[in-house]
Design a protein around this motif. Structure first.
Motif, short mmCIF file in Angstrom:
data_model
loop_
_atom_site.label_atom_id
_atom_site.label_comp_id
_atom_site.label_asym_id
_atom_site.label_seq_id
_atom_site.Cartn_x
_atom_site.Cartn_y
_atom_site.Cartn_z
N ALA A 173 0.83 -1.19 0.00
CA ALA A 173 0.00 0.00 0.00
C ALA A 173 0.87 1.25 0.00
O ALA A 173 1.73 1.41 0.88
CB ALA A 173 -0.91 0.00 1.23
N PRO A 174 0.67 2.15 -0.98
CA PRO A 174 1.54 3.32 -1.06
C PRO A 174 1.12 4.42 -0.08
O PRO A 174 -0.04 4.52 0.32
CB PRO A 174 1.35 3.79 -2.51
N GLY A 175 2.09 5.23 0.30
CA GLY A 175 1.80 6.35 1.18
C GLY A 175 3.02 7.26 1.28
O GLY A 175 4.08 6.98 0.72
N ILE A 176 2.82 8.36 2.01
CA ILE A 176 3.90 9.32 2.26
C ILE A 176 4.13 9.38 3.76
O ILE A 176 3.20 9.69 4.53
CB ILE A 176 3.56 10.72 1.72
N VAL A 177 5.34 9.11 4.19
CA VAL A 177 5.64 9.12 5.61
C VAL A 177 6.26 10.46 5.99
O VAL A 177 6.97 11.09 5.20
CB VAL A 177 6.60 7.96 5.98
N ARG A 178 5.98 10.91 7.21
CA ARG A 178 6.57 12.14 7.74
C ARG A 178 6.72 12.00 9.25
O ARG A 178 6.09 11.15 9.88
CB ARG A 178 5.70 13.37 7.42
N GLY A 179 7.55 12.85 9.83
CA GLY A 179 7.69 12.87 11.28
C GLY A 179 6.55 13.63 11.94
O GLY A 179 5.76 14.31 11.28
N ASN A 180 6.47 13.50 13.27
CA ASN A 180 5.45 14.24 14.02
C ASN A 180 6.06 14.97 15.21
O ASN A 180 5.38 15.23 16.21
CB ASN A 180 4.33 13.31 14.47
N ASN A 181 7.37 15.29 15.12
CA ASN A 181 8.11 15.94 16.21
C ASN A 181 8.10 15.10 17.48
O ASN A 181 8.17 15.63 18.59
CB ASN A 181 7.57 17.34 16.49
N GLY A 182 8.00 13.79 17.31
CA GLY A 182 8.05 12.87 18.44
C GLY A 182 8.73 11.59 18.02
O GLY A 182 9.46 11.55 17.04
N ARG A 183 8.46 10.52 18.76
CA ARG A 183 9.11 9.25 18.48
C ARG A 183 8.45 8.49 17.34
O ARG A 183 9.06 7.60 16.75
CB ARG A 183 9.13 8.38 19.74
N GLN A 184 7.18 8.79 17.04
CA GLN A 184 6.48 8.09 15.97
C GLN A 184 6.51 8.89 14.66
O GLN A 184 6.86 10.06 14.64
CB GLN A 184 5.03 7.82 16.36
N MET A 185 6.11 8.20 13.58
CA MET A 185 5.96 8.84 12.28
C MET A 185 4.54 8.55 11.79
O MET A 185 3.87 7.64 12.29
CB MET A 185 7.00 8.30 11.28
N ILE A 186 4.11 9.32 10.82
CA ILE A 186 2.77 9.17 10.26
C ILE A 186 2.87 8.89 8.77
O ILE A 186 3.57 9.60 8.04
CB ILE A 186 1.93 10.46 10.46
N VAL A 187 2.18 7.83 8.32
CA VAL A 187 2.06 7.58 6.88
C VAL A 187 0.68 8.05 6.45
O VAL A 187 -0.34 7.59 6.98
CB VAL A 187 2.24 6.09 6.54
N GLU A 188 0.63 8.95 5.49
CA GLU A 188 -0.63 9.55 5.04
C GLU A 188 -0.91 9.17 3.59
O GLU A 188 -0.05 8.65 2.87
CB GLU A 188 -0.56 11.07 5.19
N PHE A 189 -2.17 9.46 3.17
CA PHE A 189 -2.61 9.27 1.78
C PHE A 189 -2.54 7.80 1.34
O PHE A 189 -2.19 7.51 0.19
CB PHE A 189 -1.81 10.17 0.83
N ILE A 190 -2.85 6.90 2.26
CA ILE A 190 -2.91 5.47 1.91
C ILE A 190 -4.31 5.19 1.37
O ILE A 190 -5.31 5.48 2.03
CB ILE A 190 -2.67 4.59 3.16
N PRO A 191 -4.45 4.63 0.17
CA PRO A 191 -5.78 4.35 -0.38
C PRO A 191 -6.58 3.42 0.55
O PRO A 191 -6.05 2.44 1.08
CB PRO A 191 -5.48 3.67 -1.72
N THR A 192 -7.85 3.73 0.70
CA THR A 192 -8.69 2.94 1.63
C THR A 192 -8.99 1.54 1.10
O THR A 192 -9.31 0.65 1.88
CB THR A 192 -10.01 3.68 1.90
N TRP A 193 -8.93 1.34 -0.21
CA TRP A 193 -9.27 0.03 -0.78
C TRP A 193 -8.12 -0.96 -0.71
O TRP A 193 -8.28 -2.12 -1.09
CB TRP A 193 -9.74 0.18 -2.22
#
Length: 253
Positions: A173-193
Motif C-alpha cells: 500500500a503506497p503512502g507518504i511518511v513524515r515525522g510528528n516531532n516525536g518518536r512516531q511517524m505518520i504515513v498519510e494518503f494510503i488508499p482505503t481500498w
C-alpha cells in the motif's frame, strides 16, 4: 637451693629468653618474605588463569567468527551469482537499468538549534543544495538531507518536514511518511481500498528517487481513516539518537 642450682636456673632462663627474642627478631623478615612469595605466587597463578581464560575466549571467538565468515562467504557467492544472472537478463532484454546506488559517509557536526533533536548540520562533500538526499543509519531510512542556504541539513525521521514515499505490508500500500516531532511517524494518503494491518512493515518505495526501494522504515502501530484515505502511526527503526556518522544516498542509477 645452693648457688650452683641458682646459676644453672639463671643460665637456662637467659637461654630461653634469648631464643624467644631472636625468634621474634628473625620472625618478622621471614614472615615478610613468606608473604611476598605467597603474593607473587597468587599473582602469578591469577595471571596464568587469566591468560588461559583469555586464550579460551579468543579461541571460542575465532571459531565463531570463522563459522560466520564461511556463512557470509557462501551468501556473497550466492549474491554474486544472482547479480550475474540478473545482469545477463538485463542484457538479453537490451535494458540499461541498473540498481546499484552510490552512498557517501557523512559526519554530524551539531544541532541546528538546541532543543530540537530532529535537525542536525552534517559535513558532506559535493553537496547540491537544490537536491534532496536520502539519509541512512545502519541500513535503515533515517530521514532526508536538504539545503539550508548552501549548507547540508539533515532532517531526521522525527521532523515534520522529513517526508518520503513508502509502501506498507504485503499489499504494498503506497503512502507518504513524515515525522510528528516525536518518536512516531505518520504515513498519510494510503488508499482505503488497499488493506493494511497493525504490525505491517513499512519500506521505502523508491518512487520519489530519494531512496531506493525496500529500505526498512518501521512497523505500523495503529490505523485510522479520514477524508477518503487511511493513515498509519509508525514506530520507526531509527529515531534520532544523533549518531556521529550517517550514510547519504548520493545517486540512484
Amino acid at each position: 637451693m645452693n648457688k650452683q642450682t641458682l646459676t644453672t636456673a639463671a643460665l637456662l632462663a637467659a637461654m630461653v629468653g634469648g631464643a624467644l627474642y631472636f625468634t621474634n627478631f628473625l620472625q618478622s623478615p621471614v614472615l615478610h618474605l613468606t608473604h611476598s612469595m605467597k603474593s607473587s605466587y597468587l599473582n602469578g597463578l591469577e595471571g596464568i588463569q587469566h591468560a588461559i581464560d583469555e586464550h579460551y575466549h579468543q579461541q571460542k571467538t575465532i571459531v565463531e567468527l570463522r563459522e560466520k565468515n564461511r556463512y557470509y562467504e557462501k551468501e556473497l557467492l550466492n549474491l554474486h551469482q544472482v547479480a550475474d544472472e540478473y545482469q545477463k537478463l538485463l542484457q538479453e532484454q537490451n535494458s540499461s537499468f541498473q540498481t546499484l546506488p552510490k552512498t557517501a559517509l557523512v559526519r554530524t557536526l551539531s544541532y541546528v538549534r538546541f532543543g530540537d533533536p530532529h535537525r542536525v548540520w552534517i559535513e558532506m562533500e559535493h553537496f547540491d543544495p537544490k537536491r534532496v538526499y536520502g539519509l541512512l543509519y545502519r541500513g535503515y531510512a533515517a530521514g532526508i538531507v536538504i539545503g539550508k542556504g548552501s549548507h547540508p541539513m539533515a532532517l531526521l525521521n522525527g521532523d515534520v518536514k522529513s517526508t518520503y514515499a513508502v509502501n506498507i505490508g504485503a499489499t504494498n500500500a503506497p503512502g507518504i511518511v513524515r515525522g510528528n516531532n516525536g518518536r512516531q511517524m505518520i504515513v498519510e494518503f494510503i488508499p482505503t481500498w488497499i488493506p493494511i494491518s497493525v504490525g505491517d512493515e513499512v519500506l521505502t518505495s523508491g518512487l520519489d528517487r530519494i531512496f531506493m526501494s525496500g529500505l526498512k522504515v518501521g512497523r505500523v502501530l495503529s490505523i485510522s481513516k479520514a477524508s477518503g484515505y487511511q493513515s498509519a502511526v509508525v514506530e520507526p527503526y531509527f529515531y534520532g539518537k544523533n549518531p556521529a556518522y550517517f550514510h547519504v544516498i548520493t545517486q540512484i542509477r
